[in-house]
Design a protein around this motif. Structure first.
Motif, PDB file in Angstrom:
ATOM      1  N   TRP A  93      32.304  41.476  30.736  1.00  0.00           N
ATOM      2  CA  TRP A  93      33.541  40.692  30.926  1.00  0.00           C
ATOM      3  C   TRP A  93      33.677  39.671  29.797  1.00  0.00           C
ATOM      4  O   TRP A  93      32.733  38.956  29.459  1.00  0.00           O
ATOM      5  N   ARG A  96      39.092  35.088  28.138  1.00  0.00           N
ATOM      6  CA  ARG A  96      40.072  34.962  27.054  1.00  0.00           C
ATOM      7  C   ARG A  96      40.414  33.507  26.731  1.00  0.00           C
ATOM      8  O   ARG A  96      41.179  33.236  25.802  1.00  0.00           O
ATOM      9  N   TYR A 129      41.770  48.570  27.989  1.00  0.00           N
ATOM     10  CA  TYR A 129      41.289  47.285  28.486  1.00  0.00           C
ATOM     11  C   TYR A 129      41.714  47.132  29.936  1.00  0.00           C
ATOM     12  O   TYR A 129      42.682  47.739  30.399  1.00  0.00           O
ATOM     13  N   TYR A 130      40.959  46.278  30.652  1.00  0.00           N
ATOM     14  CA  TYR A 130      41.233  46.010  32.064  1.00  0.00           C
ATOM     15  C   TYR A 130      41.143  44.506  32.267  1.00  0.00           C
ATOM     16  O   TYR A 130      40.137  43.878  31.919  1.00  0.00           O
ATOM     17  N   GLN A 131      42.222  43.904  32.837  1.00  0.00           N
ATOM     18  CA  GLN A 131      42.275  42.457  33.037  1.00  0.00           C
ATOM     19  C   GLN A 131      41.765  42.097  34.437  1.00  0.00           C
ATOM     20  O   GLN A 131      42.040  42.806  35.408  1.00  0.00           O
ATOM     21  N   SER A 132      41.073  40.979  34.517  1.00  0.00           N
ATOM     22  CA  SER A 132      40.628  40.452  35.816  1.00  0.00           C
ATOM     23  C   SER A 132      40.386  38.962  35.665  1.00  0.00           C
ATOM     24  O   SER A 132      40.140  38.461  34.566  1.00  0.00           O
ATOM     25  N   ASP A 133      40.450  38.259  36.796  1.00  0.00           N
ATOM     26  CA  ASP A 133      40.262  36.813  36.782  1.00  0.00           C
ATOM     27  C   ASP A 133      38.798  36.408  36.856  1.00  0.00           C
ATOM     28  O   ASP A 133      38.475  35.224  36.724  1.00  0.00           O
ATOM     29  N   LEU A 179      48.478  38.750  27.567  1.00  0.00           N
ATOM     30  CA  LEU A 179      47.450  38.801  28.608  1.00  0.00           C
ATOM     31  C   LEU A 179      47.678  37.659  29.603  1.00  0.00           C
ATOM     32  O   LEU A 179      48.120  36.573  29.231  1.00  0.00           O
ATOM     33  N   GLY A 181      45.376  37.585  32.834  1.00  0.00           N
ATOM     34  CA  GLY A 181      44.153  37.343  33.578  1.00  0.00           C
ATOM     35  C   GLY A 181      43.229  36.369  32.861  1.00  0.00           C
ATOM     36  O   GLY A 181      43.388  36.073  31.675  1.00  0.00           O
ATOM     37  N   LEU A 184      38.885  39.961  30.457  1.00  0.00           N
ATOM     38  CA  LEU A 184      39.154  41.386  30.399  1.00  0.00           C
ATOM     39  C   LEU A 184      37.871  42.128  30.009  1.00  0.00           C
ATOM     40  O   LEU A 184      36.897  41.539  29.519  1.00  0.00           O
TER      41      LEU A 184
END
Length: 779
Positions: A93, A96, A129-133, A179, A181, A184
């Motif tokens: 992870w 950002r 890519y994969y966004q997450s908090d 972006l 989140g 990512l």
């Protein structure tokens, strides 16, 4: 080129030279970009521990190796040319921080498929890519597929490894954004590729701190295309007061470069001037000043003033010199005037006329005025003269008692047989600032003196080019006095010498004025003098020095010239009316004939399918480009008959630029080729800033290609969805105006588009919208 080297990154001697030159140029620029690195595998000293999929049979292998500088780095390798199966590799992870746009720099090597001789071998890989908090990924979550992952690009190698060839690596830079989140994951997908990931660097760009337009802007991270960075005025600079004054602002572009000009009303405050262009204000030196804010520089102190304090907004005057409240700060200091001179009085019964001359020193100003003070000193017959007191309100003045600009005043309403003292004071704009009394002169007069009456009957008896002979009637005296002589004064009526009186005396009631100018009007006045003094001047009479005969001849010549002028005007009017009617008649005949006026032509669209040979339409409307001038960089989509790529066009003698390339895949029929090239035959006829521009075609080699200008932001519908709510009304109206201008152009060419929609509008990096057309649009 990067704005600075990230930690842990080295360069070879050749690479170092390539980096140093741009670095030197960027350091000299006030708008350089800076980079903040979020992840760099070259700086890792332990295992990367990225996630493989499928986990039961991982193909991506983490290894240690040496980079170009022989530094130990961690890499990932895969080589599955025999199998088309998907093999995924996911990073840890990556937070950002505050950035909304990230950049990923990938350094990799790839084997050439022709040397492996495997049917499933590929020379590309996919980046997702994969966004997450938060860090929530597991070996099974998220699912290993394009959704929920977001595809970034299909990455192709510029340099392929061949047996016995150079071992050159590839470097690709891709952009992620916008972006939302907190962080990512990056994912790499291989489907039959034989490659090695040498390093991956994730970073964002930010605008460095900047001084411009007397404003200071802090280091700024770009967030959108339209967000302005707020600044403050530099030291000793201020924002002028007013309702329109706004804080300084400037646009920080997503590439980390400051864009355009700063919006700033900051200016150096009074007493300070600009240095180093527009970034700093310095104090005015001694004996210099600056009165107000703004771009102007310091000025030397005006005459009779100085200052020893740096940063002065004005210069104090020397002792005895003053500056009026209405004077600007750059005006010279002045002083009060000296006293008026040569006061002359004329008494007629209870009326006194006072005249005087200008002071020798006006004090350096042009606002000179006079004030008359009257004092009554008692009745002369009773011997009371000497005890003086100010005159009462019954005494009147013409034109006025105060603020006189002319050097003459008439005073009436005085008492009979009374002695008066009149004081004439000189004043200017700084007299009130002086501590001393205004400079003055005085005269004593006594009323009821029997001076002669004004002269009457002034006339000319003869004249020449340089002289006048005048005579008048002698006034009748009512007492024992008799006329002693006459005083005559005269001056030109017009010109620079007007009002400059010259005086002559005569003992008789006539005079000859000599030394005059030819053909000039003179105004003349006469007064008589007896034992009681001078009487009043007669009214002004005008006389000309030109002889009567010459005057009459001049009038005759003037009358002839005026008559000729009137006749010429009448003739010109008749000719103009005739020409106008003749032109109207020709115009009516031309309009009735049904022809357009000569020279007015209009370009009209020509359907390429009307040509017997469609190739002829291509040759007429499209430019043939050599295949060696084009370099394909990456695939960006798919068209009706082949792939759509992004590439570079480098024509000798012209600047290299990006182009969009449509290719015609192999195995096409002649009809497919003709339909494919018809798009170029149509686009080549359009030349407008809001219509997609055709660069040319490649028909002499395989594959057949159509080259158009490259629009960085893609289709309008997807661009607006990605940047929803980030545009001002003015920007949106500007886009609409561009679309309308392009459609009007097509309409004027008699071309029907048939499918105007947001998906058929492309947007470039400057937010300019352009209409595209394709024969495959929906009807």
């Amino acid at each position: 080129m990067e704005g600075r080297l990230s930690p842990g990154r080295a360069s070879s001697p050749c690479g170092l030279r390539l980096i140093l030159l741009p670095l030197m140029l960027l350091l000299l620029s006030c708008c350089r970009a800076e980079e903040e690195v979020l992840m760099n595998t070259k700086s890792e000293t332990t295992d990367l521990r990225w996630t493989n999929h499928p986990a039961d049979n991982p193909e991506w292998e983490e290894m240690s190796g040496l980079d170009e500088e022989l530094n130990m780095v961690r890499t990932y390798q895969i080589c599955t040319p025999k199998s088309p199966s998907s093999n995924w590799l996911r990073t840890r992870w990556i937070p950002r921080r505050a950035a909304t746009t990230l950049y990923v720099e990938i350094r990799f090597t790839m084997m050439e498929c022709s040397g492996l001789n495997q049917r499933h071998c590929k020379e590309t890989f996919n980046l997702y890519y994969y966004q997450s908090d938060k860090d929530e990924a597991t070996p099974t979550h998220p699912a290993w597929m394009e959704n929920p992952y977001t595809k970034v690009a299909t990455v192709a190698a510029d340099h392929l490894l061949r047996p016995g060839g150079d071992r050159r690596s590839n470097i690709k830079l891709v952009r992620l954004g916008p972006l939302r989140g907190a962080g990512l994951y990056l994912a790499f997908q291989s489907q039959g590729t034989c490659m090695a990931l040498l390093s991956v660097r994730v970073f964002y760009r930010k605008c460095s701190s900047l001084r411009r337009a007397f404003a200071s802007f802090p280091e700024t991270i770009p967030h959108s295309l339209v967000e302005q960075a707020q600044g403050v005025c530099v030291e000793n600079a201020v924002t002028p007061p007013g309702e329109h004054s706004q804080p300084p602002s400037m646009l920080c572009g997503e590439d980390g470069q400051w864009v355009g000009q700063a919006t700033s009303s900051c200016a150096c405050r009074p007493g300070y001037e600009a240095v180093e262009s527009d970034v700093r204000c310095r104090a005015c030196p001694s004996d210099h000043f600056k009165a107000g804010p703004g771009p102007s520089g310091c000025r030397p102190c005006p005459t009779y003033s100085s200052t020893k304090i740096p940063g002065s907004a004005y210069c104090p005057c020397y002792s005895g010199y003053y500056r009026a409240d209405s004077d600007p700060p750059h005006a010279a200091c002045t002083r009060p005037p000296s006293a008026p001179r040569s006061i002359v009085s004329q008494v007629n019964d209870t009326t006194v006329t006072l005249e005087w001359s200008e002071p020798l020193d006006r004090g350096g100003r042009g606002d000179l005025t006079y004030r008359v003070l009257c004092s009554s000193c008692g009745t002369a017959s009773k011997g009371l003269a000497g005890s003086c007191s100010p005159c009462d309100d019954s005494v009147l003045y013409r034109p006025a008692q105060r603020s006189l600009t002319q050097r003459r005043v008439v005073v009436w309403g005085l008492h009979q047989y009374t002695q008066y003292t009149f004081i004439i004071q000189s004043l200017n704009g700084v007299s009130a600032l002086s501590q001393s009394e205004p400079a003055s002169d005085k005269v004593n007069v006594t009323t009821n003196r029997d001076v002669p009456a004004p002269v009457s009957g002034l006339k000319r008896t003869a004249s020449s080019e340089t002289s006048l002979t005048l005579e008048w009637d002698a006034p009748v005296l009512q007492n024992q006095y008799h006329i002693l002589d006459y005083q005559v004064r005269y001056s030109p009526k017009d010109g620079e010498e007007a009002g400059q009186w010259q005086y002559v005396s005569s003992r008789s009631s006539s005079v000859v004025l000599t030394g005059l100018h030819r053909a000039t009007q003179y105004q003349v006045q006469v007064r008589a003098r007896s034992q009681a003094g001078y009487g009043s001047f007669s009214g002004a009479n005008s006389f000309s020095t030109q002889p009567d005969g010459a005057r009459n001849s001049q009038l005759v010549v003037m009358a002839v010239l005026v008559s000729m002028g009137i006749l010429l005007l009448i003739a010109a009017a008749i000719v103009a009316v005739y020409c106008y009617r003749r032109r109207r008649t020709r115009s009516d005949i031309s309009d009735k004939s049904g022809h357009f006026p000569m020279g007015q032509t209009m370009k009209v669209y020509i359907d390429p399918f009307t040509y017997e040979d469609p190739n002829e339409a291509v040759r007429e409307f499209a430019k043939e480009i050599e295949a060696s001038f084009v370099k394909i960089e990456e695939v960006i989509g798919a068209g009706e008959f082949g792939e759509v790529c992004r590439g570079r066009l480098r024509i000798p003698g012209r600047k290299e630029n990006y182009v969009a390339i449509k290719t015609l895949k192999g195995g096409y029929t002649e009809k497919q080729r003709r339909d494919f090239l018809s798009e170029a035959s149509i686009m080549g006829q359009f030349q407008h800033p809001n219509i997609i521009h055709l660069e040319g075609v490649i028909t002499t080699s395989c594959p057949v290609m159509i080259l158009t200008e490259f629009m960085e932001n893609g289709a309008l519908d997807s661009f607006l969805r990605m940047n929803d709510g980030q545009f001002t009304a003015i920007q949106l109206v500007g886009m609409l105006r561009g679309i309308a201008a392009g459609m009007k152009y097509l309409s004027d060419m008699s071309f029907v588009h048939r499918d105007l929609a947001a998906r058929n509008i492309l947007v470039n990096s400057n937010l300019v919208c352009k209409v595209r057309w394709s024969p495959y649009l929906s009807p």
